[in-house]
Every structure is written in structure tokens, then in C-alpha cells.
Design a protein around this motif. Structure first.
Motif, PDB file in Angstrom:
ATOM      1  N   ALA A  51      -9.215  13.157  11.835  1.00  0.00           N
ATOM      2  CA  ALA A  51      -9.128  12.202  10.736  1.00  0.00           C
ATOM      3  C   ALA A  51      -8.885  12.910   9.417  1.00  0.00           C
ATOM      4  O   ALA A  51      -8.189  12.400   8.541  1.00  0.00           O
ATOM      5  CB  ALA A  51     -10.408  11.381  10.652  1.00  0.00           C
ATOM      6  N   ILE A  52      -9.440  14.131   9.283  1.00  0.00           N
ATOM      7  CA  ILE A  52      -9.154  14.891   8.061  1.00  0.00           C
ATOM      8  C   ILE A  52      -7.702  15.352   8.063  1.00  0.00           C
ATOM      9  O   ILE A  52      -7.014  15.340   7.054  1.00  0.00           O
ATOM     10  CB  ILE A  52     -10.112  16.090   7.949  1.00  0.00           C
ATOM     11  N   LEU A  53      -7.215  15.722   9.259  1.00  0.00           N
ATOM     12  CA  LEU A  53      -5.839  16.205   9.348  1.00  0.00           C
ATOM     13  C   LEU A  53      -4.829  15.099   9.025  1.00  0.00           C
ATOM     14  O   LEU A  53      -3.861  15.323   8.309  1.00  0.00           O
ATOM     15  CB  LEU A  53      -5.562  16.732  10.758  1.00  0.00           C
ATOM     16  N   PHE A  54      -5.074  13.910   9.585  1.00  0.00           N
ATOM     17  CA  PHE A  54      -4.069  12.857   9.427  1.00  0.00           C
ATOM     18  C   PHE A  54      -4.132  12.197   8.063  1.00  0.00           C
ATOM     19  O   PHE A  54      -3.185  11.567   7.642  1.00  0.00           O
ATOM     20  CB  PHE A  54      -4.240  11.786  10.507  1.00  0.00           C
ATOM     21  N   GLU A  55      -5.265  12.270   7.395  1.00  0.00           N
ATOM     22  CA  GLU A  55      -5.449  11.722   6.057  1.00  0.00           C
ATOM     23  C   GLU A  55      -5.384  10.201   6.074  1.00  0.00           C
ATOM     24  O   GLU A  55      -5.008   9.571   7.051  1.00  0.00           O
ATOM     25  CB  GLU A  55      -4.423  12.274   5.070  1.00  0.00           C
ATOM     26  N   ALA A  56      -5.814   9.645   4.960  1.00  0.00           N
ATOM     27  CA  ALA A  56      -5.843   8.192   4.869  1.00  0.00           C
ATOM     28  C   ALA A  56      -4.443   7.671   4.594  1.00  0.00           C
ATOM     29  O   ALA A  56      -3.593   8.403   4.105  1.00  0.00           O
ATOM     30  CB  ALA A  56      -6.787   7.777   3.757  1.00  0.00           C
ATOM     31  N   PRO A  57      -4.202   6.399   4.900  1.00  0.00           N
ATOM     32  CA  PRO A  57      -2.967   5.774   4.440  1.00  0.00           C
ATOM     33  C   PRO A  57      -2.879   5.882   2.932  1.00  0.00           C
ATOM     34  O   PRO A  57      -3.874   5.730   2.225  1.00  0.00           O
ATOM     35  CB  PRO A  57      -3.117   4.324   4.887  1.00  0.00           C
ATOM     36  N   ILE A  58      -1.668   6.116   2.442  1.00  0.00           N
ATOM     37  CA  ILE A  58      -1.559   6.700   1.110  1.00  0.00           C
ATOM     38  C   ILE A  58      -1.654   5.736  -0.053  1.00  0.00           C
ATOM     39  O   ILE A  58      -1.572   6.140  -1.167  1.00  0.00           O
ATOM     40  CB  ILE A  58      -0.221   7.446   1.014  1.00  0.00           C
ATOM     41  N   PHE A  59      -1.814   4.435   0.194  1.00  0.00           N
ATOM     42  CA  PHE A  59      -1.545   3.540  -0.921  1.00  0.00           C
ATOM     43  C   PHE A  59      -2.705   3.342  -1.863  1.00  0.00           C
ATOM     44  O   PHE A  59      -2.517   3.060  -3.015  1.00  0.00           O
ATOM     45  CB  PHE A  59      -1.086   2.189  -0.404  1.00  0.00           C
TER      46      PHE A  59
ATOM     47  N   ALA C  48      11.444  -5.046  -1.752  1.00  0.00           N
ATOM     48  CA  ALA C  48      10.679  -4.776  -0.540  1.00  0.00           C
ATOM     49  C   ALA C  48       9.319  -4.126  -0.781  1.00  0.00           C
ATOM     50  O   ALA C  48       8.356  -4.503  -0.118  1.00  0.00           O
ATOM     51  CB  ALA C  48      11.502  -3.931   0.415  1.00  0.00           C
ATOM     52  N   PRO C  49       9.172  -3.179  -1.717  1.00  0.00           N
ATOM     53  CA  PRO C  49       7.869  -2.521  -1.840  1.00  0.00           C
ATOM     54  C   PRO C  49       6.747  -3.460  -2.227  1.00  0.00           C
ATOM     55  O   PRO C  49       5.591  -3.189  -1.931  1.00  0.00           O
ATOM     56  CB  PRO C  49       8.097  -1.496  -2.956  1.00  0.00           C
ATOM     57  N   TYR C  50       7.085  -4.592  -2.892  1.00  0.00           N
ATOM     58  CA  TYR C  50       6.004  -5.492  -3.257  1.00  0.00           C
ATOM     59  C   TYR C  50       5.516  -6.289  -2.066  1.00  0.00           C
ATOM     60  O   TYR C  50       4.551  -7.023  -2.150  1.00  0.00           O
ATOM     61  CB  TYR C  50       6.463  -6.413  -4.377  1.00  0.00           C
ATOM     62  N   GLU C  51       6.222  -6.197  -0.978  1.00  0.00           N
ATOM     63  CA  GLU C  51       5.774  -6.862   0.236  1.00  0.00           C
ATOM     64  C   GLU C  51       4.941  -5.903   1.060  1.00  0.00           C
ATOM     65  O   GLU C  51       3.816  -6.192   1.426  1.00  0.00           O
ATOM     66  CB  GLU C  51       6.996  -7.279   1.017  1.00  0.00           C
ATOM     67  N   ALA C  52       5.524  -4.764   1.382  1.00  0.00           N
ATOM     68  CA  ALA C  52       4.773  -3.717   2.048  1.00  0.00           C
ATOM     69  C   ALA C  52       5.343  -2.413   1.516  1.00  0.00           C
ATOM     70  O   ALA C  52       6.555  -2.277   1.403  1.00  0.00           O
ATOM     71  CB  ALA C  52       4.947  -3.794   3.563  1.00  0.00           C
ATOM     72  N   PRO C  53       4.483  -1.459   1.168  1.00  0.00           N
ATOM     73  CA  PRO C  53       4.988  -0.212   0.590  1.00  0.00           C
ATOM     74  C   PRO C  53       5.957   0.524   1.503  1.00  0.00           C
ATOM     75  O   PRO C  53       6.861   1.196   1.026  1.00  0.00           O
ATOM     76  CB  PRO C  53       3.715   0.595   0.366  1.00  0.00           C
ATOM     77  N   ASN C  54       5.748   0.392   2.817  1.00  0.00           N
ATOM     78  CA  ASN C  54       6.719   1.001   3.717  1.00  0.00           C
ATOM     79  C   ASN C  54       7.926   0.088   3.804  1.00  0.00           C
ATOM     80  O   ASN C  54       7.861  -1.020   4.324  1.00  0.00           O
ATOM     81  CB  ASN C  54       6.095   1.187   5.095  1.00  0.00           C
ATOM     82  N   ASN C  55       9.051   0.585   3.251  1.00  0.00           N
ATOM     83  CA  ASN C  55      10.259  -0.229   3.171  1.00  0.00           C
ATOM     84  C   ASN C  55      10.761  -0.611   4.541  1.00  0.00           C
ATOM     85  O   ASN C  55      11.254  -1.722   4.765  1.00  0.00           O
ATOM     86  CB  ASN C  55      11.317   0.605   2.448  1.00  0.00           C
ATOM     87  N   LEU C  56      10.641   0.348   5.491  1.00  0.00           N
ATOM     88  CA  LEU C  56      11.176   0.128   6.832  1.00  0.00           C
ATOM     89  C   LEU C  56      10.454  -1.021   7.520  1.00  0.00           C
ATOM     90  O   LEU C  56      11.074  -1.863   8.167  1.00  0.00           O
ATOM     91  CB  LEU C  56      11.033   1.410   7.647  1.00  0.00           C
ATOM     92  N   ALA C 141       1.972  -0.869   7.543  1.00  0.00           N
ATOM     93  CA  ALA C 141       2.627  -1.447   6.382  1.00  0.00           C
ATOM     94  C   ALA C 141       2.597  -0.517   5.187  1.00  0.00           C
ATOM     95  O   ALA C 141       3.363  -0.692   4.254  1.00  0.00           O
ATOM     96  CB  ALA C 141       1.948  -2.775   6.028  1.00  0.00           C
ATOM     97  N   THR C 142       1.696   0.486   5.218  1.00  0.00           N
ATOM     98  CA  THR C 142       1.505   1.257   4.006  1.00  0.00           C
ATOM     99  C   THR C 142       2.021   2.675   4.083  1.00  0.00           C
ATOM    100  O   THR C 142       2.360   3.255   3.082  1.00  0.00           O
ATOM    101  CB  THR C 142       0.016   1.325   3.671  1.00  0.00           C
ATOM    102  N   SER C 143       2.064   3.238   5.276  1.00  0.00           N
ATOM    103  CA  SER C 143       2.649   4.578   5.391  1.00  0.00           C
ATOM    104  C   SER C 143       3.530   4.570   6.631  1.00  0.00           C
ATOM    105  O   SER C 143       3.796   3.525   7.195  1.00  0.00           O
ATOM    106  CB  SER C 143       1.551   5.638   5.495  1.00  0.00           C
TER     107      SER C 143
END
Lengths: 96, 124, 291, 84
Positions: A51-59, C48-56, C141-143
Motif C-alpha cells: 500500500a505504501i508502494l502503490f500510493e493513494a489515488p492522486i486526487f 472531461a476532467p470535471y467528470e472524472a479526473p482520469n480522462n480515459l 475514476a481518479t488515477s
């Protein structure tokens, strides 16, 4: 500078953890065979390292998403999934 | 002399893969090798589609925190190619599985993997 | 064509033909170098980013939602054809009546020759792979990630367990479970289009992004929220994100895209694991009962 | 000036070409399956370099486990070596 925020707890971060836990329980009931307590502890430790390696989702930049520091984060969804798998194995009676 | 950038290089690699796959599918006799050549051909097509969308000095099309939202639309890579390739890769797995399944049935029936013998129709 | 027939002049002709094809393909591809008009892509990139940050993710599951739904049917057709081709005892085709139906010889990997370390470290690796698949799914959706990736990782974990442990696979997925999970995923994906159709008239309209929480996109005047306030207060905004950018903080919501991702992942898991199950063990009801 | 990144890209393209040709020229089908997997790993790197990390993830896993897995199961159920 981006400040780490704890509250208000944004719903989007809790949702991922809950979904990972529920799906982990679903797939954990499919595991067969017993596991010793030492094995469970080892897998849990490995999952924290992973979990440390993969890191959190970035947003997000909050503690719930796993950001302890700006350069250091733990993906709590991964740990939640592992815990869910163990709970699911308990449901099946695979834990010895 | 043209200056070779990454896009040019990847287009060349895609053309190479397409031609190798086409040649393998046409001229090799073994059915399993024909399947491998088929995957090579689809890899080449995928690479060409992804390379189309590459922007020199661009950024990944994921909005990351801390970047500028205003600069994102101009710099992000074209997303239409990868969107199609993503489905194509996973569908490629199932088409390969179908081809291998048919190969197993053909082997049970004819006892050989040679396409030339299978086409002649000699039973085992 | 026989490979022996390629010796001599015919081989030279074949090589020359391939080189001509290579020149044709590469010149036609190289003309595209740097000449592709961006076209409508910046418009998509802006919204698109305002829907989900991952554009794809927002492109595959929102703009192309219905097309992707039909494309996943191809995976199912693949699984179905594999089952029919290998376990031909089920469906009798008339032309091949003379043949004995293909007896699915079950393939058991030789477990005893495996390295002991590999054998005992198999279970942790499989558990961690499943957890990684769930991480990829939830972070879709985010990464980077998504339903397709989750399904692929999960089925690779299943194949790994099959190779390590043979029939004592720790990840024990029966045929019924696989068919059920595939059907559930397919119906999640298809039925998520229904709320959008009922409210706006477009199948798989992203209800959550626009109608559930309107006015979250800055600069775009959202329409009035169709969903009553009581429902919104009860359930909140399950997928609302906060994007911290260098030029301000924006809120966005992925709407039903994460839910579609879950359906898609179930879909891929069901189809590809079914393919592997049939390939290795065949399709025999007697074997299933004895398990 | 050619930077290090372009040199790695060159190496990967050369690896793709060599891997593809070597996979098709093998007599041993098992080795051919592994070589085609190695070729796809280089392809996954190129996807990563072309700013499509989602595709790199998918391609890496499909190429290392699923594709060779399917082909190897097919080989086990038929025959390993190419007949003359």
C-alpha cells in the motif's frame, strides 16, 4: 501551499474504501483452504508495504485518502481490500 | 535528413510489426505460429493508434492535483486512440482464446498442426 | 503454403512483396507524423476532467458508454465459442455427427515438482493480486486503472493459482459463480442506463454527474436538480471529488462512472476466467460434482 | 542531441523487432510463446513513453500472463515441437 485536511470528510474518499471492503468480502468467500495465523500476519504486513508502494489515488490531499505527508501516502483501499478478503475467508470457515 | 522523434520511431515500429505479422500469417505453416503472428499484427495496429495521439512535450491525460486546469486541454494527449486500444487489448485476449480453442479441435480431428495438411483434409 | 515451397525463387518473391508492403505501410503512417488535427479533442479535454479526473475513464464509460457496452459483448461471444468448441458434448452439430465428441482431457499440472518456496508463497501472492485488482478498480475514476484492468489482473491471479496448485486452487471459482458474476456485471452495466433514459431520454446518460448534483461544474450553469432533496440528503454525493489545482479548488463528481466500472470488471472476470476454466478442465458436469 | 530517453526507446524498438522475428522463427512453440510475451513487454514500455499509462498497465499484464498462458495451454493440449 496545499493544506492537509481531515474534515469535512469527503464522501468520495470513503466510498472507495467501502467498495474495496465489500468486494473483498465477496471474493474472499471464494478462497478455500486454511491459513495459519502467522501467514495472515505476513500477508497483512506485505499488504501494508504494497500500500505504501502503490500510493493513494492522486486526487485528494486528506488523511482519509491516505496522505500522511505530502510526499508520503498509503492507499487505504488496498488495505481495506485485504482486510475484506480475510473477513470473507472467516465467513467460509477457512480460517484455522 | 529527417530528425527522428519518438512519434516517427513508433510509427516505424508499428509498420514493422504489421509487416512481420502479415508475413507470419501468410507464409508460416504452423497454426499456433499463425496465431502468434496474428497477435503481433494487432499489437502493431494498437501501437499505430496510440502513436497518433501523442503530443510532443504533452502531459498524461489525467488531471493531477497541483497542475493548472487551464493548460490541461491544450497539452493533454489525444484520448481517442487509447480509448479504442484499451478495449482492443482485452478483446484480443478472447479472440486469441477462440483461435486456440479451434486449433485444439482441429488437432483432435486431424492429428497435426500443419495448415497445409489440415487444408488437404486428411483424417488422423 | 508449405514452408519448403518458399525456398528459392518463390521465397525471394515473398520477401520482395513484404518489403513493398512495408514501404507502403510506413510511408502512409509517416505522413500522419505531426499532421493530425487536434480537432474536437481540446473541447473534450476541457470538459472531461470535471467528470472524472482520469480522462480515459470518462471517455470510455461516459461519452462512449453504449458502444463500450456492445463491445464487451465480444468478450462474451469469445467465452461462449470457446465453451462450445471445447466441450462439444453439449451441442451436437449435424455435419460432424460421425466424430466422437471431443473428450475434454483434464489437464492437471504436476504440483510435486514445484519449488517449495513457490508453493507456499503462492497464496499471499494471489491474495495481494486480488487486492491490487480491487485497488485498480476503486481508483478507476481518479488515477490510472479501470474495469478492464481489474478484470485482467484478477483473471491473471486465477491463472496463477491454477498453475501453482492445480485443482486445489485457493481461489476456487466454480462454473456457477463465474456465470453468475458475468451476468450480474452485464446487467449492472446495462441497467445503469435506465435512470438516464427515464429522466432525459438518452440511454446511459450520466445521471449522477448532472442531475443528482447540479451546478458543481464551475462556469457551466447546471440545470436544476431533478432528484428530490430528500434523496440527496439521505445518500449524499457518493462520488464527489475535490480537485485541488494550482488555480483554485474545484468540485467534480464522476456520477455513475465508478459503478459502470464495477459492472465492467465483473463482466471481464466472468468471461476470461470462464475461458481459462474451460481450457484447463473442460466442460463436464461429472467433474464439477466430484470437486 | 540524443537524450537517454530516446536511446531507451531505440533499444525497445530494436527489441520489438528482434523479439517478433525470433518468436516466429523458433522451432519450439513454448519458447515462441515466451518470446512473443517479451516483445509485448517492450511494447508496454512504448505505451508508457507515449503518455498512455493505462494502456501500459493493461498491456504488461496481458502480455506477461494471459496471452502466453492461453497459448501455452493450447500447446500442452496439442504438441510442443513443430513437426517437419
Amino acid at each position: 501551499m496545499i493544506e492537509l485536511q481531515l474534515f469535512p470528510a469527503l464522501a468520495g474518499e470513503v466510498t472507495t474504501i467501502v467498495i474495496a471492503l465489500v468486494l473483498g468480502i465477496l471474493f474472499g468467500t471464494r478462497f478455500q483452504g486454511g491459513m495459519s495465523k502467522r501467514m495472515v500476519g505476513m500477508v497483512f504486513g506485505l499488504s501494508i508495504i504494497a500500500a505504501i508502494l502503490f500510493e493513494a489515488p492522486i486526487f485528494t490531499w486528506s488523511l482519509i485518502a491516505g496522505f500522511i505527508n505530502e510526499d508520503f501516502s498509503i492507499s487505504l483501499a488496498f488495505i481495506a481490500a485485504t482486510v475484506g478478503i480475510f473477513i470473507g475467508m472467516l465467513f467460509r470457515g477457512g480460517h484455522e | 535528413m529527417i530528425e527522428i522523434n519518438l512519434q516517427l520511431l513508433c510509427f516505424m515500429a508499428a509498420a514493422l510489426l504489421v509487416v512481420i505479422g502479415l508475413g507470419g500469417m501468410l507464409f508460416l505453416d504452423n497454426i499456433i505460429k499463425k496465431i502468434i503472428a496474428f497477435t503481433l499484427l494487432s499489437d502493431g495496429v494498437n501501437l499505430a493508434l496510440v502513436t497518433l495521439g501523442y503530443v510532443e512535450g504533452g502531459i498524461v491525460s489525467i488531471l493531477e492535483p497541483g497542475t493548472s486546469a487551464g493548460a490541461f486541454p491544450e497539452n493533454a494527449v489525444l484520448i481517442f486512440g487509447p480509448g479504442i486500444v484499451l478495449t482492443n487489448i482485452v478483446i484480443g485476449v478472447s479472440t486469441t482464446a477462440v483461435l486456440v480453442a479451434v486449433t485444439m479441435v482441429l488437432y483432435r480431428r486431424y492429428g497435426t498442426l500443419k495448415a497445409s495438411k489440415v487444408l488437404k483434409g486428411e483424417r488422423k | 503454403m508449405d514452408s519448403k515451397g518458399l525456398k528459392g525463387s518463390r521465397g525471394i518473391i515473398a520477401v520482395i512483396a513484404l518489403m513493398i508492403i512495408f514501404v507502403g505501410v510506413s510511408t502512409s503512417l509517416l505522413q500522419l507524423n505531426g499532421n493530425v488535427a487536434r480537432g474536437i479533442s481540446p473541447e473534450y479535454n476541457e470538459l472531461a476532467p470535471y467528470e472524472a479526473p482520469n480522462n480515459l475513464a470518462s471517455w470510455v464509460y461516459d461519452y462512449r458508454g453504449f458502444d463500450t457496452l456492445i463491445e464487451t459483448g465480444v468478450i462474451y461471444v469469445g467465452a461462449l465459442v470457446s465453451v462450445l468448441a471445447i466441450g462439444r458434448g453439449i451441442v451436437r452439430v449435424k455435419g460432424v455427427e460421425g466424430d466422437a465428441p471431443v473428450a475434454p482431457s483434464s489437464m492437471e499440472f504436476n504440483v510435486s515438482t514445484l519449488n517449495v518456496i513457490l508453493k507456499y508463497f503462492g497464496v499471499p501472492v494471489i491474495i495481494l493480486l486480488v487486492a491490487y485488482a480491487l485497488l485498480v478498480l476503486t481508483g478507476a475514476a481518479t488515477s490510472g486503472g479501470g474495469g478492464f484492468q481489474c478484470g485482467v489482473i484478477f483473471s491473471s491471479a486465477y491463472l496463477l493459482g491454477m498453475i501453482f496448485y492445480g485443482r486445489k486452487n485457493p481461489l476456487n471459482l466454480s462454473k456457477k459463480f463465474l456465470i453468475a458474476i458475468g451476468g450480474v456485471g452485464w446487467s449492472i452495466y446495462a441497467l445503469l442506463g435506465l435512470p438516464g433514459y427515464l429522466t432525459t431520454g438518452y440511454w446511459q446518460y450520466n445521471v449522477g454527474a448532472d442531475l443528482w448534483t447540479s451546478g458543481v461544474i464551475p462556469g457551466v450553469d447546471g440545470m436544476a436538480a431533478v432528484v428530490p432533496d430528500i434523496l440527496r440528503q439521505l445518500f449524499g454525493d457518493p462520488f464527489r471529488l475535490l480537485l485541488v489545482m494550482s488555480d483554485g479548488t474545484y468540485a467534480s463528481t464522476a456520477g455513475i462512472v465508478p459503478l459502470i466500472n464495477i459492472g465492467e470488471a465483473f463482466n471481464v472476470i466472468g468471461a476470461i476466467c470462464l475461458i481459462f476454466l474451460v481450457f484447463v478442465y473442460g466442460w463436464n458436469d461429472e467433474e464439477e460434482k466430484s470437486r | 542531441m540524443i537524450d537517454a530517453f530516446m536511446i531507451i526507446a531505440y533499444v525497445m524498438v530494436v527489441g520489438i523487432a528482434i523479439g517478433a522475428v525470433a518468436a516466429l522463427l523458433q522451432k519450439d512453440l513454448l519458447r515462441a510463446a515466451f518470446l512473443s510475451g517479451a516483445e509485448s513487454i517492450a511494447l508496454a514500455f512504448l505505451f508508457q513513453a507515449l503518455l498512455a499509462p493505462d494502456l501500459g498497465l493493461t498491456q504488461a499484464i496481458v502480455a506477461t500472463v494471459l496471452m502466453p498462458g492461453i497459448i501455452i495451454i493450447g500447446i500442452f493440449k496439442t504438441r510442443r515441437h513443430e513437426e517437419e
